[in-house]
Design a protein around this motif. Sequence first.
Motif, PDB file in Angstrom:
ATOM      1  N   LEU A 115       0.834  -1.201   0.000  1.00 24.60           N
ATOM      2  CA  LEU A 115       0.000   0.000   0.000  1.00 24.60           C
ATOM      3  C   LEU A 115       0.868   1.250   0.000  1.00 24.60           C
ATOM      4  O   LEU A 115       0.562   2.236  -0.678  1.00 24.60           O
ATOM      5  N   TYR A 116       1.942   1.217   0.759  1.00 21.29           N
ATOM      6  CA  TYR A 116       2.906   2.326   0.755  1.00 21.29           C
ATOM      7  C   TYR A 116       3.436   2.576  -0.643  1.00 21.29           C
ATOM      8  O   TYR A 116       3.438   3.718  -1.133  1.00 21.29           O
ATOM      9  N   VAL A 117       3.872   1.525  -1.324  1.00 21.10           N
ATOM     10  CA  VAL A 117       4.443   1.684  -2.655  1.00 21.10           C
ATOM     11  C   VAL A 117       3.394   2.212  -3.632  1.00 21.10           C
ATOM     12  O   VAL A 117       3.653   3.141  -4.399  1.00 21.10           O
ATOM     13  N   ALA A 118       2.186   1.632  -3.591  1.00 24.49           N
ATOM     14  CA  ALA A 118       1.142   2.024  -4.539  1.00 24.49           C
ATOM     15  C   ALA A 118       0.715   3.475  -4.343  1.00 24.49           C
ATOM     16  O   ALA A 118       0.620   4.247  -5.314  1.00 24.49           O
ATOM     17  N   LEU A 119       0.441   3.864  -3.103  1.00 24.05           N
ATOM     18  CA  LEU A 119      -0.039   5.220  -2.856  1.00 24.05           C
ATOM     19  C   LEU A 119       1.054   6.257  -3.092  1.00 24.05           C
ATOM     20  O   LEU A 119       0.782   7.359  -3.586  1.00 24.05           O
ATOM     21  N   TYR A 120       2.294   5.920  -2.760  1.00 18.11           N
ATOM     22  CA  TYR A 120       3.372   6.859  -3.051  1.00 18.11           C
ATOM     23  C   TYR A 120       3.494   7.089  -4.552  1.00 18.11           C
ATOM     24  O   TYR A 120       3.631   8.224  -5.010  1.00 18.11           O
ATOM     25  N   CYS A 121       3.441   6.006  -5.316  1.00 15.81           N
ATOM     26  CA  CYS A 121       3.540   6.124  -6.778  1.00 15.81           C
ATOM     27  C   CYS A 121       2.392   6.953  -7.346  1.00 15.81           C
ATOM     28  O   CYS A 121       2.579   7.729  -8.293  1.00 15.81           O
ATOM     29  N   LEU A 122       1.203   6.789  -6.776  1.00 17.98           N
ATOM     30  CA  LEU A 122       0.051   7.556  -7.242  1.00 17.98           C
ATOM     31  C   LEU A 122       0.288   9.050  -7.077  1.00 17.98           C
ATOM     32  O   LEU A 122       0.066   9.845  -7.996  1.00 17.98           O
TER      33      LEU A 122
END
Length: 327
Positions: A222-229
Amino acid sequence: MIGASLPSPTVAVWHLGPVPIRAYALCIVVGIVLGVWIAERRWRARGGRDDFILDVAVWAVPLGVVGARLYHVLTSPEAYFGAGGDPVRALYVWEGGLGIWGAIAGGALGAWIACRRAGYRFLPLADAMAPGLLVAQACGRWGNWFNNELYGRATDLPWALEVHRWDEAAGRAVTDASGAPVVVGTFHPTFLYESLWCLLVAAVIVLLDRRVQLRHGQAFFLYVALYCLGRSVFEALRIDTANEIAGLRVNQWVAGIIFLAALAAFVRSRRVNAGRGEVLERVPSSELPAATTPGGDTATQTGGPTVTASADRPSPDRDERPDAKES
């Protein structure tokens, strides 16, 4: 509108005798300290060994810095290997130029090595570290503010950032004939947008982890996905020189690809991993000599920590092997 804008520093390097003290490096160090502290608290809450996060940092921090610099140099090679470039400057980390994707990859490799050496599984550790990593990134972005770099498009919004013409070698703003810093304009403070986004995502992860008990790996993915967003949006605002593919900056492509991969991994973790559970140490069966107890049961003996797991609820943090014996 400059009077209504956010100020930028005019100096980013101070000298303690012959030793330069760089604001960019200080921001990174503060971020690392806060990230390690937060990770330690979350790791202990999951039953992990108190001092293990420091062991992880010994591997993850240097490999993260190397990975971050490698990513920057590989995606912006002209400044170092192009016409007029200086390859030696690729080693000048203190001047800025650290790619977050390389930092995550290098840091994850270091954390994985530490886990293998200590006998922990990687995903529970990654979950414990996720909010701390975001706080570390939020602190690190303020190094860009000190360096007057990586700002967005020109704007006259009340929170616009006043940017100076910068002398990278001296680490300070260029001055005019009267000695006043030269202002080039006001721009979107993308460093501030990203810093606030990181803190928001960290808070969301902590809240979700308490409310819905995220499965192994989900906090990290979730950290990786939301940061990328968020990064894909901030990247679109930036006007610094960057290589492009089909009209989009390379970092936007990377953010999009990693976002999809992290989102898929987040969904898969919900199905594959049975639950969060407590963190237990794994001892390879090859290191556990078998011994027969007086009752005829087989036991294991080891000089390391004893690991137990309930028969009706195997720990998701252990490597389950057909020949493994538990004491």
